[in-house]
Design a protein around this motif. Structure first.
Motif, short mmCIF file in Angstrom:
data_model
loop_
_atom_site.label_atom_id
_atom_site.label_comp_id
_atom_site.label_asym_id
_atom_site.label_seq_id
_atom_site.Cartn_x
_atom_site.Cartn_y
_atom_site.Cartn_z
N UNK A 96 0.83 -1.20 0.00
CA UNK A 96 0.00 0.00 0.00
C UNK A 96 0.87 1.25 0.00
N UNK A 97 1.96 1.22 0.77
CA UNK A 97 2.85 2.39 0.85
C UNK A 97 3.53 2.67 -0.47
N UNK A 123 -5.51 16.47 1.36
CA UNK A 123 -4.30 15.78 0.94
C UNK A 123 -4.54 14.47 0.23
N UNK A 124 -5.79 13.99 0.24
CA UNK A 124 -6.06 12.67 -0.34
C UNK A 124 -7.18 12.66 -1.39
N UNK A 166 0.14 3.35 3.56
CA UNK A 166 0.45 2.12 4.29
C UNK A 166 0.01 2.16 5.74
N UNK A 167 -0.33 3.34 6.25
CA UNK A 167 -0.81 3.45 7.63
C UNK A 167 -2.20 2.84 7.80
N UNK A 219 -7.27 2.81 1.18
CA UNK A 219 -6.73 3.57 2.29
C UNK A 219 -7.50 4.85 2.57
N UNK A 220 -7.93 5.55 1.52
CA UNK A 220 -8.68 6.79 1.74
C UNK A 220 -10.05 6.48 2.37
N UNK A 221 -10.67 5.38 1.95
CA UNK A 221 -11.96 5.02 2.55
C UNK A 221 -11.79 4.65 4.02
#
Length: 415
Positions: A3-4, A76-77, A185-186, A270-272
């Motif tokens: 993901x990162x 930012x996303x 990746x977080x 990741x954004x979701x």
């Protein structure tokens, strides 16, 4: 880690990388380690926020405020996810049409890829993560194979290419842009487990990404002239074909499509999860199971808005490219604020250990903030329509600020 690294090898990044390499020459390769260090410092800032408040989102809110944190996170996303998904899905469609199946409509493939990625994320988070690992592995293996093929031509070919060693500020900024996105990746699991090793995964992704891109850049410079790298709209495809002929073209076609999927998938995934976690924090439930429908709603928002942009013919238009560069600038601003928040977290820590940490980390944090600000300025200088870029940025910030303010007001009035 997958993901990162999800954004690092997509066709747009490879194009920016190749064009900048052709414009700047060997100096671009020397700036990559600096970019890597700057991003590693930012990753440490995420870790500082995690250590201070058990989770980076909680720490981010604690040190800059609930509403401000939400606006900066979303700015930012979300715009990048929507605009880049539309542009890259169409790019994948053209690659599939021109490299593999000539009769298949490129826009049909683009819509199918976008819809399939959205469906995957709606059906199973685990399946989306598994496919992300497969896609990024395919991209990495493909680039390494092509790099090896290109470097095998090094002795015979590079003598004919007199590469310059120029300093072009606006192109050097690209070295910092091609490595962004590691903070996706977080959100590997959507809760607060194992935040410590997520920092290690982000570090590994940034270092591996920098090494692979450097290797690919060296290979590209060995087989393609700087003038062609700078002027080509698809420098990655040009270099792949020069390195390995027709098989190289097929490998790069596979790399491009897999990289586009990795971008779409990592952004939706990741954004979701990020929006779901923000909603939980507003409900004072920290990072427990999401009681709202924010995650599927965000997936549908990203995929639906991207599909709308494609249907309206924005893909490939200068306006969309301007919006993407504006979104990159907003992402860099997010990194800057993360570093500022980490400085505040360090200053508010325990007395003796905090003083030692500040003396060791403050210069690094300030260096990262300054360089990221310069990189954002470089992106604006690359932009042919800087006024439009700034207008779009202001519009996005204003809209999301209003949305966050209304959500916050309505939620707290209902209590």
């Amino acid at each position: 880690m997958a993901l990162a690294a999800g954004l690092m090898f997509n066709p747009d990044m490879l194009t920016l990388f190749g064009n900048s390499l052709g414009a700047v020459g060997w100096f671009f390769g020397l700036i990559i380690p600096v970019a890597t260090i700057v991003h590693l410092i930012t990753i440490h800032s995420f870790k500082v926020l995690t250590d201070a408040a058990s989770n980076h989102l909680v720490g981010f809110q604690d040190y800059i405020g609930r509403r401000t944190a939400a606006v900066i996170l979303l700015c930012g996303k979300l715009p990048f996810a929507v605009c880049t998904s539309a542009a890259l899905a169409v790019t994948a469609g053209f690659v599939f049409n021109e490299v593999f199946v000539y009769w298949f409509p490129n826009f049909a493939f683009a819509f199918l890829l976008l819809g399939a990625t959205a469906a995957l994320n709606l059906i199973s988070k685990t399946a989306a993560q598994t496919m992300q690992v497969i896609a990024v592995a395919a991209v990495g293996i493909g680039l390494i194979i092509l790099s090896g093929a290109g470097l095998s031509n090094l002795p015979g070919e590079i003598s004919g290419h007199e590469f310059k060693f120029n300093f072009s500020y606006r192109y050097l900024a690209a070295a910092f842009v091609v490595l962004i996105g590691y903070d996706l990746g977080l959100y590997a699991h959507g809760d607060d487990r194992n935040e410590s090793w997520r920092s290690n995964a982000m570090v590994a992704a940034v270092i591996a990404g920098a090494l692979i891109l450097s290797l690919w850049g060296l290979a590209a410079m060995s087989v393609v002239s700087p003038e062609r790298l700078e002027s080509s709209t698809v420098p990655y495809m040009t270099a792949a074909r020069k390195a390995l002929g027709e098989p190289g073209r097929y490998i790069m076609g596979t790399v491009a499509i897999a990289a586009v999927f990795s971008v779409l998938n990592s952004m939706m995934h990741s954004v979701s999860l990020m929006t779901g976690q923000l909603a939980n924090l507003y409900y004072d439930q920290r990072l427990s199971d999401n009681p709202t429908n924010f995650r599927p709603a965000t997936v549908l928002l990203i995929s639906g808005t991207s599909a709308f942009l494609m249907a309206m013919g924005f893909a490939g238009e200068p306006h969309l490219e301007t919006w993407i560069r504006a979104s990159i600038t907003l992402w860099l601003i997010y990194y800057i604020v993360v570093n500022i928040s980490a400085i505040r977290a360090l200053r508010q820590g325990s007395a003796s250990s905090s003083r030692e940490k500040i003396s060791a980390n403050l210069p690094l944090k300030l260096f990262s903030i300054a360089v990221l600000a310069l990189a954002g300025t470089g992106i604006i200088l690359i932009e042919p329509e800087p006024v439009q870029l700034l207008k779009f940025s202001v519009f996005v910030i204003a809209v999301l600020a209003v949305v966050v303010y209304l959500f916050d007001t309505i939620l707290y009035r209902s209590r």
